[in-house]
Design a protein around this motif. Structure first.
Motif, PDB file in Angstrom:
ATOM      1  N   GLU A  31       0.828  -1.203   0.000  1.00 60.90           N
ATOM      2  CA  GLU A  31       0.000   0.000   0.000  1.00 60.90           C
ATOM      3  C   GLU A  31       0.869   1.261   0.000  1.00 60.90           C
ATOM      4  N   THR A  32       1.945   1.243   0.786  1.00 58.25           N
ATOM      5  CA  THR A  32       2.849   2.395   0.832  1.00 58.25           C
ATOM      6  C   THR A  32       3.499   2.634  -0.521  1.00 58.25           C
ATOM      7  N   TYR A  33       4.004   1.566  -1.139  1.00 56.39           N
ATOM      8  CA  TYR A  33       4.636   1.697  -2.461  1.00 56.39           C
ATOM      9  C   TYR A  33       3.636   2.212  -3.494  1.00 56.39           C
ATOM     10  N   GLY A  34       2.411   1.675  -3.469  1.00 62.88           N
ATOM     11  CA  GLY A  34       1.411   2.069  -4.456  1.00 62.88           C
ATOM     12  C   GLY A  34       1.077   3.550  -4.372  1.00 62.88           C
ATOM     13  N   ARG A  35       0.792   4.032  -3.149  1.00 55.56           N
ATOM     14  CA  ARG A  35       0.454   5.445  -2.979  1.00 55.56           C
ATOM     15  C   ARG A  35       1.641   6.337  -3.345  1.00 55.56           C
ATOM     16  N   PHE A  36       2.826   5.950  -2.907  1.00 57.78           N
ATOM     17  CA  PHE A  36       4.019   6.754  -3.166  1.00 57.78           C
ATOM     18  C   PHE A  36       4.296   6.866  -4.662  1.00 57.78           C
ATOM     19  N   THR A  37       4.251   5.723  -5.362  1.00 59.81           N
ATOM     20  CA  THR A  37       4.550   5.725  -6.794  1.00 59.81           C
ATOM     21  C   THR A  37       3.538   6.548  -7.582  1.00 59.81           C
ATOM     22  N   ALA A  38       2.258   6.399  -7.268  1.00 62.98           N
ATOM     23  CA  ALA A  38       1.235   7.169  -7.979  1.00 62.98           C
ATOM     24  C   ALA A  38       1.468   8.667  -7.802  1.00 62.98           C
ATOM     25  N   SER A  39       1.844   9.074  -6.585  1.00 70.26           N
ATOM     26  CA  SER A  39       2.109  10.487  -6.320  1.00 70.26           C
ATOM     27  C   SER A  39       3.345  10.970  -7.071  1.00 70.26           C
ATOM     28  N   GLN A  40       4.405  10.153  -7.084  1.00 66.55           N
ATOM     29  CA  GLN A  40       5.654  10.557  -7.732  1.00 66.55           C
ATOM     30  C   GLN A  40       5.524  10.623  -9.253  1.00 66.55           C
ATOM     31  N   ILE A  41       4.711   9.751  -9.831  1.00 60.98           N
ATOM     32  CA  ILE A  41       4.499   9.804 -11.288  1.00 60.98           C
ATOM     33  C   ILE A  41       3.882  11.147 -11.664  1.00 60.98           C
ATOM     34  N   GLN A  42       2.901  11.575 -10.899  1.00 61.51           N
ATOM     35  CA  GLN A  42       2.262  12.861 -11.196  1.00 61.51           C
ATOM     36  C   GLN A  42       3.230  14.028 -10.981  1.00 61.51           C
ATOM     37  N   LYS A  43       4.077  13.906  -9.980  1.00 60.01           N
ATOM     38  CA  LYS A  43       4.968  15.008  -9.650  1.00 60.01           C
ATOM     39  C   LYS A  43       6.203  15.075 -10.556  1.00 60.01           C
ATOM     40  N   LEU A  44       6.810  13.921 -10.850  1.00 52.95           N
ATOM     41  CA  LEU A  44       8.101  13.919 -11.535  1.00 52.95           C
ATOM     42  C   LEU A  44       8.057  13.506 -13.004  1.00 52.95           C
ATOM     43  N   VAL A  45       7.067  12.713 -13.397  1.00 53.54           N
ATOM     44  CA  VAL A  45       7.076  12.161 -14.756  1.00 53.54           C
ATOM     45  C   VAL A  45       6.129  12.899 -15.698  1.00 53.54           C
TER      46      VAL A  45
ATOM     47  N   LEU B  65      -3.072   1.936 -10.944  1.00 51.83           N
ATOM     48  CA  LEU B  65      -2.267   1.572  -9.777  1.00 51.83           C
ATOM     49  C   LEU B  65      -3.005   1.931  -8.487  1.00 51.83           C
ATOM     50  N   ASP B  66      -3.638   3.096  -8.466  1.00 55.85           N
ATOM     51  CA  ASP B  66      -4.435   3.481  -7.295  1.00 55.85           C
ATOM     52  C   ASP B  66      -5.568   2.481  -7.050  1.00 55.85           C
ATOM     53  N   ALA B  67      -6.231   2.065  -8.137  1.00 54.42           N
ATOM     54  CA  ALA B  67      -7.339   1.112  -8.004  1.00 54.42           C
ATOM     55  C   ALA B  67      -6.854  -0.237  -7.499  1.00 54.42           C
ATOM     56  N   ALA B  68      -5.708  -0.691  -8.004  1.00 54.89           N
ATOM     57  CA  ALA B  68      -5.151  -1.979  -7.578  1.00 54.89           C
ATOM     58  C   ALA B  68      -4.721  -1.923  -6.115  1.00 54.89           C
ATOM     59  N   THR B  69      -4.167  -0.788  -5.701  1.00 56.69           N
ATOM     60  CA  THR B  69      -3.759  -0.619  -4.301  1.00 56.69           C
ATOM     61  C   THR B  69      -4.972  -0.652  -3.383  1.00 56.69           C
ATOM     62  N   GLU B  70      -6.032   0.026  -3.781  1.00 58.21           N
ATOM     63  CA  GLU B  70      -7.252   0.056  -2.969  1.00 58.21           C
ATOM     64  C   GLU B  70      -7.915  -1.324  -2.911  1.00 58.21           C
ATOM     65  N   ALA B  71      -7.888  -2.058  -4.032  1.00 55.33           N
ATOM     66  CA  ALA B  71      -8.476  -3.400  -4.059  1.00 55.33           C
ATOM     67  C   ALA B  71      -7.737  -4.336  -3.105  1.00 55.33           C
ATOM     68  N   LEU B  72      -6.415  -4.210  -3.073  1.00 51.40           N
ATOM     69  CA  LEU B  72      -5.629  -5.058  -2.173  1.00 51.40           C
ATOM     70  C   LEU B  72      -5.881  -4.677  -0.714  1.00 51.40           C
TER      71      LEU B  72
ATOM     72  N   LEU C 230       0.875  -6.322  -8.479  1.00 49.52           N
ATOM     73  CA  LEU C 230       2.240  -6.492  -8.995  1.00 49.52           C
ATOM     74  C   LEU C 230       2.287  -6.295 -10.507  1.00 49.52           C
ATOM     75  N   ASN C 231       1.295  -6.830 -11.216  1.00 48.83           N
ATOM     76  CA  ASN C 231       1.249  -6.690 -12.668  1.00 48.83           C
ATOM     77  C   ASN C 231       1.121  -5.214 -13.061  1.00 48.83           C
ATOM     78  N   THR C 232       0.260  -4.489 -12.350  1.00 47.50           N
ATOM     79  CA  THR C 232       0.070  -3.062 -12.629  1.00 47.50           C
ATOM     80  C   THR C 232       1.321  -2.264 -12.271  1.00 47.50           C
ATOM     81  N   TYR C 233       1.948  -2.620 -11.171  1.00 48.00           N
ATOM     82  CA  TYR C 233       3.162  -1.922 -10.723  1.00 48.00           C
ATOM     83  C   TYR C 233       4.294  -2.100 -11.743  1.00 48.00           C
ATOM     84  N   ARG C 234       4.439  -3.317 -12.256  1.00 45.34           N
ATOM     85  CA  ARG C 234       5.472  -3.578 -13.272  1.00 45.34           C
ATOM     86  C   ARG C 234       5.179  -2.807 -14.550  1.00 45.34           C
ATOM     87  N   ALA C 235       3.904  -2.774 -14.939  1.00 43.24           N
ATOM     88  CA  ALA C 235       3.527  -2.037 -16.141  1.00 43.24           C
ATOM     89  C   ALA C 235       3.851  -0.553 -15.979  1.00 43.24           C
TER      90      ALA C 235
END
Length: 255
Positions: A12-26, A44-51, A187-192
């Motif tokens: 959950e921590t990785y999912g939220r962090f990555t989604a935020s960083q993509i918007q900020k840095l990418v 990614l947000d949806a997959a994190t919430e589902a988990l 994991l599949n969404t995170y890798r994508a």
């Protein structure tokens, strides 16, 4: 880049962090990928919430009926019965001549209130310890055999409850099929997301940002790398000079 080693508790921590960083840095790097990046972030947000929901459902299993504090079906609660028996034994022992030391030994040096707050497994252990103490001091209580029989019955009555509690705890630690499916999807969404982000950054020579976006990637020790790189020319020059001197000595010996 597969990441099956990511701990369940960190997802959950990785999912939220990555989604935020993509918007900020990418997102600011290349407007042409705006829609694709926003789509993968939303997924990614949806997959994190589902988990997260699957984990909550797995840990919300009802407490076994036997663990109820009250009585059920007219049967006495074994925890309350065991605590009451131990209380009566300690009070009876303390009332006997020179019985204070025996009462203290029955409680293993703890206060009565502390012992009586113990959970079923610890309470069963306290009852077993009381049986052992009575056997060691068989001449001190004339009713020792009756007390021992009551203690054994009370301890045995706790066993089904203890097994039920342990089974429930084990079930709560086990990954359910729903949790496994949600984890695999995450994991599949995170890798994508990694592949897409790396594509965008590579096009602009900014792949060094990857560890800033994906928390599971190791950060390069830049200072150490720079220092090592700065030492390499000196080491190379020293080796070259040493080899040149050795060759010169070799030529002198054969002259």
């Amino acid at each position: 880049m597969p990441d099956p080693y990511i701990y369940q508790r960190d997802i959950e921590t990785y999912g939220r962090f990555t989604a935020s960083q993509i918007q900020k840095l990418v997102l600011p790097v290349d407007a042409g990928f705006d829609k694709a990046l926003r789509t993968v972030t939303a997924r990614l947000d949806a997959a994190t919430e589902a988990l997260r929901k699957a984990k909550l459902d797995a840990t919300a299993a009802p407490v076994p009926p036997g663990a109820s504090r009250g009585s059920r079906g007219g049967r006495a609660n074994p925890v309350a019965a065991g605590r009451g028996l131990l209380r009566r034994l300690v009070e009876h022992a303390a009332s006997r001549p020179n019985g204070v030391a025996l009462a203290r030994e029955l409680l293993q040096g703890q206060t009565l209130a502390t012992v009586l707050r113990r959970r079923p497994a610890a309470l069963a252990a306290a009852l077993t310890r009381a049986i052992e103490v009575l056997e060691q001091h068989e001449g001190q209580l004339s009713e020792r055999e009756a007390w021992t029989a009551d203690l054994e019955r009370s301890r045995d009555a706790l066993e089904p409850l203890i097994r039920s509690v342990r089974k429930t705890r084990l079930a709560r630690r086990t990954i359910t099929p729903e949790m496994k499916a949600a984890r695999d999807e995450w994991l599949n969404t995170y890798r994508a997301a990694k592949l897409l982000v790396e594509c965008v950054l590579r096009l602009h020579g900014k792949t060094s940002l990857m560890p800033e976006i994906f928390g599971d990637l190791p950060r390069a020790p830049r200072a150490a790398a720079v220092a090592t790189a700065g030492r390499r020319p000196q080491a190379s020059a020293h080796a070259h000079a040493h080899a040149h001197a050795h060759a010169h000595e070799h030529e002198h010996e054969h002259a």
